[in-house]
Design an enzyme around this catalytic site. Structure first.
Site, PDB file in Angstrom:
ATOM      1  N   CYS A  92       0.824  -1.214   0.000  1.00  0.00           N
ATOM      2  CA  CYS A  92       0.000   0.000   0.000  1.00  0.00           C
ATOM      3  C   CYS A  92       0.857   1.263   0.000  1.00  0.00           C
ATOM      4  O   CYS A  92       1.826   1.371   0.742  1.00  0.00           O
ATOM      5  CB  CYS A  92      -0.942   0.005   1.190  1.00  0.00           C
ATOM      6  N   TYR A  94       0.388   4.366   1.045  1.00  0.00           N
ATOM      7  CA  TYR A  94       0.459   5.225   2.222  1.00  0.00           C
ATOM      8  C   TYR A  94       1.166   4.539   3.382  1.00  0.00           C
ATOM      9  O   TYR A  94       1.397   5.141   4.428  1.00  0.00           O
ATOM     10  CB  TYR A  94      -0.937   5.650   2.674  1.00  0.00           C
ATOM     11  N   CYS A  95       1.481   3.273   3.226  1.00  0.00           N
ATOM     12  CA  CYS A  95       2.035   2.490   4.322  1.00  0.00           C
ATOM     13  C   CYS A  95       3.503   2.169   4.114  1.00  0.00           C
ATOM     14  O   CYS A  95       4.309   2.295   5.028  1.00  0.00           O
ATOM     15  CB  CYS A  95       1.235   1.198   4.468  1.00  0.00           C
ATOM     16  N   CYS A 319      -6.141  11.698  22.335  1.00  0.00           N
ATOM     17  CA  CYS A 319      -5.037  11.320  23.216  1.00  0.00           C
ATOM     18  C   CYS A 319      -5.470  11.239  24.680  1.00  0.00           C
ATOM     19  O   CYS A 319      -4.926  10.453  25.458  1.00  0.00           O
ATOM     20  CB  CYS A 319      -3.889  12.325  23.074  1.00  0.00           C
ATOM     21  N   ARG A 324      -3.825   2.564  24.796  1.00  0.00           N
ATOM     22  CA  ARG A 324      -3.146   1.594  23.946  1.00  0.00           C
ATOM     23  C   ARG A 324      -1.623   1.653  24.086  1.00  0.00           C
ATOM     24  O   ARG A 324      -1.037   2.731  24.166  1.00  0.00           O
ATOM     25  CB  ARG A 324      -3.520   1.840  22.474  1.00  0.00           C
ATOM     26  N   ASP A 608      -2.341  30.317  -1.300  1.00  0.00           N
ATOM     27  CA  ASP A 608      -3.512  29.542  -0.904  1.00  0.00           C
ATOM     28  C   ASP A 608      -3.955  29.863   0.526  1.00  0.00           C
ATOM     29  O   ASP A 608      -5.143  29.975   0.813  1.00  0.00           O
ATOM     30  CB  ASP A 608      -3.211  28.056  -1.026  1.00  0.00           C
TER      31      ASP A 608
END
Length: 638
Positions: A92, A94-95, A319, A324, A608
């Site tokens: 992938c 993005y990974c 957060c 985890r 922008d």
């Protein structure tokens, strides 16, 4: 547990100091008198400091939940994620970094026995949920056996995150072994796009996995979808539609920055924007009540069998309720997904360290956990593992780099760039039409001042520069003595072959200006623009642009970049900013285009971020200042 370790599990206030009684048979707290000098290792000092900050109770008051898994902000960590492997059968984008990553040698990965031992230690201290991740965890041959052993620990939840490719043939065994929660990663409902994102086939098998999981009674089956602007954001409502007849929980994940995934905040689709797009089709969606420590903000379309939610790590972090902890495949403890601090439990285990000392190391790491992560723009600058090496979400990687070379990939990238910049599709067609004309016409009429001559010497392969030559050049394509290097004899566009060139150090510097006007200039100077810190965001955009030049300029080579510096200075007398970019490489060709691209995109980013105040801004005078290295010689603009 050691006497010192036991002492640290008891509370102290700032009015007291911790010391040992003379007999060392018990621990008590005494008033302002100096404390006895005890262990002075960094870990112990950290644990002691954590104890001082945390509790305000007498020594007999001990929390029912393990102090080792409770941080200095009172967060109790009862959820452990364990990465079984770094390997994956997908790639992938993005990974996994485009240039790949090196796999950790097998002997440095946690063994099956080490995984079970670590899990037992954490469960004994209060962990009641374990999730197995990867890489792709089912690539590990003994994954079923590991789940079977973990299933004997009395966990409330034993979960697995998988890409679903090999899941259909293993799912019945996994369920029998004790697996009771399943997350399946899927980022598109279009098979061809699945292949583009993952660089592999397999969409049908993933869909089969989802259906099979539902049939086997997993409820809900969680489907993880990373949303990336220009890639799959238009499919959000299609994923919600999946929940009409299936008891699934689709979780839309904001695109997160990890080392090597070329994160760009403009590619991130924030949670609220996704909600708004869904409301356009289902205005009456219901906000569900989230359970404590839920990472997903849950919603439901009335009458649908399933639900959907949003993991808002970037736009609205959670957060404050984080419970985890993570163990990487090579045995490192990470207390925060976005943190780069790690502690090796593998090394501690293999050194023969007893459990009580191992717990003190774990407690010290948990105690150092910060209140929250640094924010998305700061995270993007931090050095961290690629996602594939952490074990979160759809962790795919491999040792081979992916280098798109087909025209199909090029066109897809161009379309994505136009879409991500909100440009009209018609503009793309016009550009492609112009490109076709250039290819077929065979000659170009160019009337401009050149700072290099391109006279052909000898056999025509060697081009020589003359930086003092400012001759007017016309009818370049028809000249007998002049030639464009990116076209062949017929006028067809081509990429220059640089394989014969030596590897040398090359540096290029470019500059440009943005004239803002007095009002906008003052807002930028005072950092009061509503969109945020204009100069820092523009600087980051310029760096990212330099690294992506070959994807924006069709015939540029994809070369390794050693260094990119983007400097933006306020120019008060002209109410503007001056952007300067310097790019360095050790390669076969120069980095002039990378420097110019960095300046251009940084300037566009300034525009922008300020256009909500006024459109009366001018981007001007983008130019190459100098370039050093290469067989054409150096160039320095006078």
């Amino acid at each position: 547990m050691s006497q010192f370790g036991q002492a640290l599990r008891r509370g102290v206030t700032s009015k007291y100091k911790l010391c040992f009684a003379d007999s060392l048979s018990y621990v008590r707290f005494v008033s302002t008198s100096p404390s006895v000098q005890v262990h002075r290792t960094p870990i112990v000092r950290d644990v002691l400091e954590r104890a001082k900050r945390k509790y305000q109770k007498e020594d007999e008051d001990i929390l029912p939940f393990s102090d080792f898994l409770t941080d200095s902000f009172g967060r109790r960590h009862n959820y452990l994620r364990i990465s079984l492997t770094e390997k994956c059968n997908l790639r992938c984008q993005y990974c996994m970094p485009e240039d790949g990553v090196n796999l950790t040698p097998k002997q440095r990965l946690l063994s099956t026995d080490e995984i079970i031992k670590i899990a037992k230690l954490f469960v004994h201290e209060g962990i009641n949920k374990i999730r197995l991740t990867g890489g792709e965890p089912l690539v590990r041959k003994d994954a079923v056996e590991i789940i079977e052993e973990l299933g004997k620990l009395g966990l409330d939840t034993l979960a697995l995150t998988t890409n679903g490719i090999v899941l259909p043939r293993k799912l019945p065994q996994l369920k029998a072994a004790g697996l009771n929660l399943l997350n399946i990663s899927l980022d598109t409902l279009i098979p061809a796009k699945f292949e583009f994102i993952t660089r592999r086939k397999g969409w049908n098998r993933v869909m089969q996995s989802i259906d099979q999981a539902v049939e086997l009674g997993f409820n809900p089956v969680k489907v993880n979808c990373v949303v990336i602007r220009g890639i799959n954001e238009e499919e959000i409502t299609d994923f919600v539609q999946l929940t009409q007849n299936k008891p699934i929980d689709v979780r839309f994940i904001e695109y997160m920055p990890f080392d090597g995934n070329k994160w760009n905040f403009k590619k991130m689709v924030p949670y609220q924007e996704m909600v708004d797009s869904i409301k356009q089709r289902w205005p009456d969606i219901e906000r569900l009540t989230d359970r404590p420590n839920d990472t997903s903000k849950a919603y439901k379309v009335p009458g649908f069998a399933g639900q959907f939610g949003f993991i808002t790590s970037m736009s609205e972090h959670f957060c404050g309720s984080c419970n985890r902890l993570r163990i990487t495949a090579d045995g490192n403890l990470k207390v925060c997904l976005f943190g780069n601090a790690e502690v090796s439990l593998r090394d501690a285990l293999r050194s023969g360290m007893p459990d009580n000392e191992l717990l003190e190391i774990i407690g010290a790491a948990v105690g150092r956990k910060k209140k929250q992560h640094a924010g998305m723009l700061n995270i993007a600058k931090m050095k961290n593992r690629p996602m594939i090496l952490i074990g979160n979400r759809q962790e795919h990687r491999g040792s081979n780099s992916f280098k798109p070379s087909t025209e199909k990939n090029f066109i897809t990238n161009v379309k994505s760039e136009f879409k991500s910049r909100d440009l009209k599709y018609e503009s793309l067609l016009k550009c492609m039409s112009l490109y076709t004309k250039i290819k077929t016409q065979g000659s170009l009429l160019i009337h401009q001042r050149q700072y290099y001559s391109t006279k052909i010497h000898g056999d025509g392969d060697q081009l020589q520069s003359n930086q003092n030559d400012e001759s007017e050049i016309a009818n370049v394509g028809r000249s007998e003595n002049l030639k464009l290097t990116h076209t062949d004899e017929t006028g067809q566009a081509k990429m220059v072959d640089i394989s014969h060139k030596p590897t040398t150090t090359r540096v290029a510097t470019a500059t440009g200006e943005v004239f803002l006007g007095e009002k906008v200039f003052q807002l930028v100077k005072d950092n009061k623009m509503k969109k945020g810190d204009v100069l820092n965001v523009a600087r980051l955009a310029g760096i990212m642009a330099a690294k992506n030049t070959s994807t924006l300029i069709p015939l540029c080579h994809n070369i390794p970049i050693n260094k990119v510096e983007v400097d933006i200075q306020l120019c008060e007398d002209r109410h503007g900013v001056v952007v300067t970019a310097t790019v360095k490489t050790s390669g076969l060709t120069g980095v002039e285009m990378e420097a110019l691209t960095a300046v251009s995109v940084a300037a566009l980013t300034v525009y922008d971020m300020c256009k909500a105040v006024t459109h009366d801004m001018v981007i001007s005078d983008i130019k190459l200042i100098s370039k050093v290295g290469g067989q054409r010689g150096d160039f320095h603009r006078k």
